[in-house]
Design an enzyme around this catalytic site. Structure first.
Site, short mmCIF file in Angstrom:
data_model
loop_
_atom_site.label_atom_id
_atom_site.label_comp_id
_atom_site.label_asym_id
_atom_site.label_seq_id
_atom_site.Cartn_x
_atom_site.Cartn_y
_atom_site.Cartn_z
N ASN A 7 0.69 -1.28 -0.19
CA ASN A 7 -0.16 0.18 0.16
C ASN A 7 0.86 1.22 0.07
OD1 ASN A 7 -1.81 1.92 0.30
ND2 ASN A 7 -2.95 1.17 2.31
N ARG A 91 -2.84 -2.06 -3.43
CA ARG A 91 -3.95 -1.20 -3.17
C ARG A 91 -3.91 -0.24 -4.07
NH1 ARG A 91 -5.37 3.26 0.95
NH2 ARG A 91 -7.77 3.22 0.95
N HIS A 180 -12.60 3.24 0.70
CA HIS A 180 -12.50 2.40 1.44
C HIS A 180 -13.33 1.05 0.95
CE1 HIS A 180 -12.63 5.67 5.02
NE2 HIS A 180 -11.41 5.18 4.46
N ARG A 241 -11.50 15.82 7.65
CA ARG A 241 -12.41 16.16 6.52
C ARG A 241 -13.73 16.73 6.77
NH1 ARG A 241 -10.95 10.95 3.94
NH2 ARG A 241 -8.84 11.27 2.85
N GLY A 333 -14.92 2.65 15.17
CA GLY A 333 -16.01 1.61 15.11
C GLY A 333 -15.69 0.42 16.00
N ASN A 335 -13.22 0.04 18.41
CA ASN A 335 -13.05 0.40 19.79
C ASN A 335 -13.71 1.23 20.59
OD1 ASN A 335 -10.15 -1.06 19.76
ND2 ASN A 335 -10.03 0.21 18.04
N GLU A 384 -7.97 -4.96 5.41
CA GLU A 384 -7.91 -4.66 4.04
C GLU A 384 -6.86 -5.38 3.38
OE1 GLU A 384 -8.99 -0.23 3.19
OE2 GLU A 384 -8.61 -0.35 5.23
P1 AMP Z 1 -7.93 4.35 11.77
O1 AMP Z 1 -8.08 5.23 10.72
O2 AMP Z 1 -9.13 3.34 11.28
O3 AMP Z 1 -6.73 4.06 12.13
O4 AMP Z 1 -8.75 4.98 13.18
C1 AMP Z 1 -8.11 6.11 13.81
C2 AMP Z 1 -9.10 6.60 14.80
O5 AMP Z 1 -9.69 5.72 15.71
C3 AMP Z 1 -8.42 7.87 15.57
O6 AMP Z 1 -9.61 8.84 15.68
C4 AMP Z 1 -8.36 7.06 16.95
O7 AMP Z 1 -8.72 8.00 17.85
C5 AMP Z 1 -9.51 6.20 17.20
N1 AMP Z 1 -9.25 5.16 18.07
C6 AMP Z 1 -8.16 4.13 17.95
N2 AMP Z 1 -8.27 3.31 18.95
C7 AMP Z 1 -9.28 3.80 19.65
C8 AMP Z 1 -9.77 3.26 21.05
N3 AMP Z 1 -9.08 2.38 21.85
N4 AMP Z 1 -10.65 4.10 21.54
C9 AMP Z 1 -11.31 5.02 20.83
N5 AMP Z 1 -10.93 5.47 19.65
C10 AMP Z 1 -10.24 4.86 19.16
#
Ligand code: AMP
Length: 397
Positions: A7, A91, A180, A241, A333, A335, A384
């Protein structure tokens, strides 16, 4: 077969080597600051210590060579020779209107990726560079392009056309594409399998809530609608964004702040969203903790994020005339049970009931709705890289 998944970003290259006999990750890593001073490779072989290489990487070709060297390294490597790599899956951000499926790369495919530079100016050039670097480093090994836009190509005209003069679609292929796609495709199909839903007719909504955020509606794994558009700017509120705005906002800011359209779009892409409203951070955890400490704008950013997701879910339930499962994935989503719970509070009219105990789950697959809930709500980690590897295997075996 062992498949290398690549990627490429403009100055980075992420990779995973996956053994498709059991879909296990043998090693993964990232090259950062390619073309910039201070470039480095962080290589994580499964079951062994992390290995960091600080070396100049003037371009992606040098980076690929360093990745291959790390993979066969006597101490830190996981394979004896690069000849063990059966294929490479890339990707690729944008396949334009040409590709609705993954494809083995040849000169025609590279031409289309190049023709889409306009539509994906940050990613497509880097993606093509990565493909050409792998071709040079591994002659004869099949390269497969897996397009982030492919999933959205299943949308009907009524969903993908903007209501602007049709000639702009004909002349420039201006339409909604959705991004995505690898995540939405993987998660919707896994949800159907996990929940034992009808593979032809299951109505699934996937909320990919990460730093970039998007949502999709699919029936039998085929995309009906998805929230990102010509570019990833449309749709949900994201880390930086804005998501949906009235286009006149751009003209208004440009006129009043003496900025060009490009400058305003940069603001909508990089200084808006959670960061723009809260003024705190683009990272959800930071925004949540500021809100918990009483920062009102952080609370509004959080509320606006939830509200926008809930509105889209409502719209997609209407688009499909029903929904069997709603699936949360990506950083937030997977976490954040609080955000999931807040979004689902808008959806009690659908007969959705969340089990608060199950909703504490982090980063693993779990049904978070109660047995009585009219719609199943599921947390399902996206993958992914595995999707790209499966697509690649399917085309080369
Ligand atoms: P991603 O782009 O999928 O890596 O997601 C990043 C986002 O997920 C960021 O805004 C992080 O703050 C949020 N995130 C990651 N881990 C957690 C967690 N344990 N609890 C809440 N938000 C999380």
């Amino acid at each position: 077969m062992k498949i290398l998944v690549i990627n490429c970003g403009s100055s980075s290259l992420k990779y995973q080597l996956i053994d498709m006999d059991n879909e296990s990750v043998l090693a993964k890593g990232i090259c950062e600051r390619i073309g910039i001073e201070g470039s480095n490779l962080t290589h994580k072989p499964t079951g062994k210590d992390k290995y960091v290489v600080e070396a100049p990487m003037k371009d992606h070709q040098v980076a690929i060579q360093l990745v291959l060297d790390a993979l066969v390294d006597e101490t830190h490597g996981v394979i004896a020779s690069t000849s063990e790599i059966g294929a490479v899956g890339h990707r690729v951000l944008h396949g334009g209107i040409k590709y609705s499926d993954s494809i083995v790369v040849n000169e025609d495919v590279k031409k289309v990726i190049r023709e889409c530079f306009d539509l994906g100016p940050l990613h497509n050039p880097a993606n093509l560079t990565g493909i050409e670097a792998c071709e040079a480093a591994m002659p004869g090994v099949p390269q497969v392009a897996v397009f982030d836009t492919a999933f959205g190509m299943a949308m009907a005209e009524k969903a993908y056309l903007y209501a602007i003069p049709y000639e702009y679609y004909e002349k420039y292929s201006i339409r909604r594409y959705g991004f995505h796609g690898t995540s939405h495709n993987f998660v919707s199909h896994e949800a159907i399998k996990t929940l034992g839903l009808d593979p032809e007719n299951a109505k699934v909504i996937v909320a990919h809530l990460g730093n970039g955020a998007s949502i999709s509606a699919s029936i039998g794994g085929k995309c009906i609608d998805t929230s990102m558009g010509l570019t990833p700017l449309e749709g949900l509120i994201m880390g930086t964004r804005s998501g949906d705005v009235d286009p006149t906002v751009i003209q208004f800011i440009a006129n009043h702040e003496n900025k060009s359209v490009d400058e305003v779009l940069n603001i909508l892409n990089k200084e808006s969203g959670l960061l723009g409203i809260s003024g705190v951070s683009s990272d959800f955890r930071d925004v949540m903790s500021a809100a918990a400490e009483g920062n009102n704008r952080a609370q509004i950013a959080n509320d606006a994020f939830d509200y926008r997701v809930a509105k889209y879910i409502g719209a997609y339930v209407a688009a499909m005339n029903g929904v069997d499962a709603i699936v949360f994935t990506a950083g937030v989503g997977e976490n954040d049970g609080i955000v999931r719970g807040e979004i689902c509070e808008y959806l009690t009219y659908l007969g959705i009931e969340i089990d608060p105990e199950a909703n504490k789950v982090r980063g693993e697959e779990k049904v978070i709705s109660t047995p009585d809930s009219k719609v199943t709500v599921l947390v399902l980690p996206t993958n992914e890289e595995l999707f790209i590897a499966r697509e690649t295997l399917g085309l080369v075996k």
